[in-house]
Design a protein around this motif. Structure first.
Motif, short mmCIF file in Angstrom:
data_model
loop_
_atom_site.label_atom_id
_atom_site.label_comp_id
_atom_site.label_asym_id
_atom_site.label_seq_id
_atom_site.Cartn_x
_atom_site.Cartn_y
_atom_site.Cartn_z
N PRO A 11 66.65 -46.45 -65.28
CA PRO A 11 66.61 -47.64 -66.05
C PRO A 11 66.06 -48.73 -65.24
N GLU A 12 66.17 -48.71 -63.87
CA GLU A 12 65.63 -49.82 -62.95
C GLU A 12 64.02 -49.41 -62.76
N GLN A 13 63.61 -48.46 -63.51
CA GLN A 13 61.94 -47.81 -63.34
C GLN A 13 61.32 -47.74 -64.66
N ILE A 14 61.48 -48.82 -65.63
CA ILE A 14 61.05 -48.56 -67.00
C ILE A 14 59.36 -49.10 -66.94
N ALA A 15 59.27 -50.45 -66.26
CA ALA A 15 57.84 -50.75 -66.45
C ALA A 15 57.93 -52.10 -65.60
N PHE A 16 56.61 -52.51 -65.29
CA PHE A 16 56.59 -53.88 -64.44
C PHE A 16 55.55 -54.58 -65.32
N GLY A 17 56.12 -55.66 -66.18
CA GLY A 17 55.05 -56.21 -67.07
C GLY A 17 54.77 -55.23 -68.06
N PRO A 18 53.16 -55.37 -68.30
CA PRO A 18 52.77 -54.07 -69.47
C PRO A 18 52.57 -52.91 -68.79
N VAL A 19 52.66 -52.95 -67.60
CA VAL A 19 52.36 -51.39 -66.81
C VAL A 19 53.69 -50.57 -66.90
N MET A 20 53.30 -49.44 -67.67
CA MET A 20 54.26 -48.52 -68.11
C MET A 20 54.18 -47.25 -67.15
N ALA A 21 53.03 -46.74 -66.64
CA ALA A 21 52.96 -45.70 -65.84
C ALA A 21 52.14 -45.62 -64.88
N ILE A 22 52.27 -45.27 -63.57
CA ILE A 22 51.23 -45.35 -62.49
C ILE A 22 51.42 -43.61 -61.80
N ASN A 23 50.84 -42.81 -62.07
CA ASN A 23 50.85 -41.39 -61.80
C ASN A 23 50.10 -40.95 -60.72
N THR A 24 50.15 -40.48 -59.70
CA THR A 24 49.34 -39.92 -58.65
C THR A 24 49.12 -38.41 -58.99
N GLU A 25 48.11 -38.26 -59.40
CA GLU A 25 47.79 -36.50 -59.82
C GLU A 25 46.94 -35.57 -58.64
N HIS A 26 47.78 -34.57 -58.36
CA HIS A 26 46.86 -33.61 -57.58
C HIS A 26 46.65 -32.37 -58.17
N VAL A 27 45.46 -32.02 -58.36
CA VAL A 27 45.17 -31.23 -59.49
C VAL A 27 44.45 -29.88 -58.69
N ALA A 28 44.81 -28.56 -58.61
CA ALA A 28 44.18 -27.45 -58.01
C ALA A 28 42.82 -27.36 -58.81
N PRO A 29 41.96 -26.53 -57.79
CA PRO A 29 40.81 -26.21 -58.43
C PRO A 29 40.76 -25.50 -59.77
N GLY A 30 39.98 -25.97 -61.02
CA GLY A 30 39.88 -25.14 -62.20
C GLY A 30 41.27 -25.41 -62.96
N ARG A 31 42.03 -26.30 -62.53
CA ARG A 31 43.31 -26.73 -63.33
C ARG A 31 43.23 -27.90 -64.05
N GLY A 32 44.41 -28.43 -64.83
CA GLY A 32 44.53 -29.64 -65.26
C GLY A 32 45.27 -29.78 -66.61
N TYR A 33 44.86 -30.71 -67.43
CA TYR A 33 45.76 -30.95 -68.78
C TYR A 33 44.95 -30.54 -69.83
N ASP A 34 45.43 -29.65 -70.58
CA ASP A 34 44.81 -29.42 -71.91
C ASP A 34 44.56 -30.42 -72.98
N LEU A 35 44.33 -30.47 -74.11
CA LEU A 35 44.28 -31.54 -75.10
C LEU A 35 45.72 -31.98 -75.40
N HIS A 36 45.98 -33.37 -75.18
CA HIS A 36 47.39 -33.85 -75.54
C HIS A 36 47.15 -35.28 -76.24
N THR A 37 48.21 -35.76 -76.74
CA THR A 37 47.94 -36.95 -77.69
C THR A 37 48.76 -38.13 -76.94
N HIS A 38 47.92 -39.45 -77.28
CA HIS A 38 48.84 -40.52 -76.81
C HIS A 38 48.24 -41.60 -77.83
N ALA A 39 49.10 -42.64 -78.06
CA ALA A 39 49.02 -43.70 -78.89
C ALA A 39 49.68 -45.12 -78.24
#
Length: 224
Positions: A37-65
């Motif tokens: 509950p202390e880490q919901i957002a800061f103003g309009p910022v809702m997410a800051i993610n630092t992503e470390h992705v191995a060679p050839g890997r990652g995220y397949d199709l997914h949905t946002h709105a």
């Protein structure tokens, strides 16, 4: 009554950590089943993610709105595809924005089978309520200056900063300002910020960032 002036520091080690199939992520705010509950957002910022992705890997199709998705690559090459028809490779020095609007699907994968990929992905509450929209902007930060990046559909501006040893930069006043250190050590007042650390400033007026050695950061200037 105006908000009191505050400086909140969120250390890299305090971020929520998830491990997936070839992907490790450090989250600044509540994500999935992780609720703080202390880490919901800061103003309009809702997410800051630092992503470390191995060679050839990652995220397949997914949905946002209903969000602005802003991506900044630190190392390697990101292969992007989305349902607006855009696809391509994103490298360091390019800021990408995907306004999800009424709904969009996208995939993000490491374009290399050899080199790791590291990128920062940020999400904001969006003022865009139409079909999804895409933009990207080449960014070449000049040391010691604040460099605008890609525009977003929100009352916010993302700036990139690069500092050489001994340099400083003054960040203009904003109702809220959020500093994300992406390389080196940056001094914000009497506070030292290392890679992955954040400074969240509210009603702080203008402030200075300085570096004793080469350093980089992203800065969100937020109007609410």
């Amino acid at each position: 009554m105006p908000e009191p002036s505050t400086l909140l520091v969120r250390r890299a080690a305090e971020r929520f950590h998830t491990v997936g199939d070839g992907v490790e992520t450090w989250h600044s705010f509540s994500y999935g089943v992780h609720y703080d509950p202390e880490q919901i957002a800061f103003g309009p910022v809702m997410a800051i993610n630092t992503e470390h992705v191995a060679p050839g890997r990652g995220y397949d199709l997914h949905t946002h709105a209903d969000v602005e998705i802003v991506t900044w690559v630190l190392h390697g090459v990101l292969r992007h595809e989305d349902s607006t028809g855009h696809s391509g490779e994103i490298r360091p020095g390019t800021a990408q924005r995907l306004s999800a609007g009424t709904g969009v699907q996208h995939s993000e994968r490491n374009a290399s089978d050899v080199e790791p990929l590291v990128f920062v992905q940020m999400m904001l509450r969006s003022d865009h309520d139409g079909p999804p929209a895409y933009a990207q902007q080449g960014v070449a930060p000049i040391p010691g200056r604040l460099t605008p990046t890609v525009e977003v559909h929100a009352r916010a501006e993302l700036l990139a900063v690069s500092l050489e040893a001994g340099q400083s930069v003054t960040v203009p006043a904003a109702p809220r300002s959020l500093v994300v250190v992406t390389g080196g050590t940056i001094h914000c007042g009497d506070t030292d910020l290392a890679p992955g650390d954040e400074a969240r400033l509210t009603a702080a007026g203008e402030y200075d960032l300085r570096a004793s050695s080469a350093a980089t950061a992203l800065i969100w200037q937020l109007q609410r």
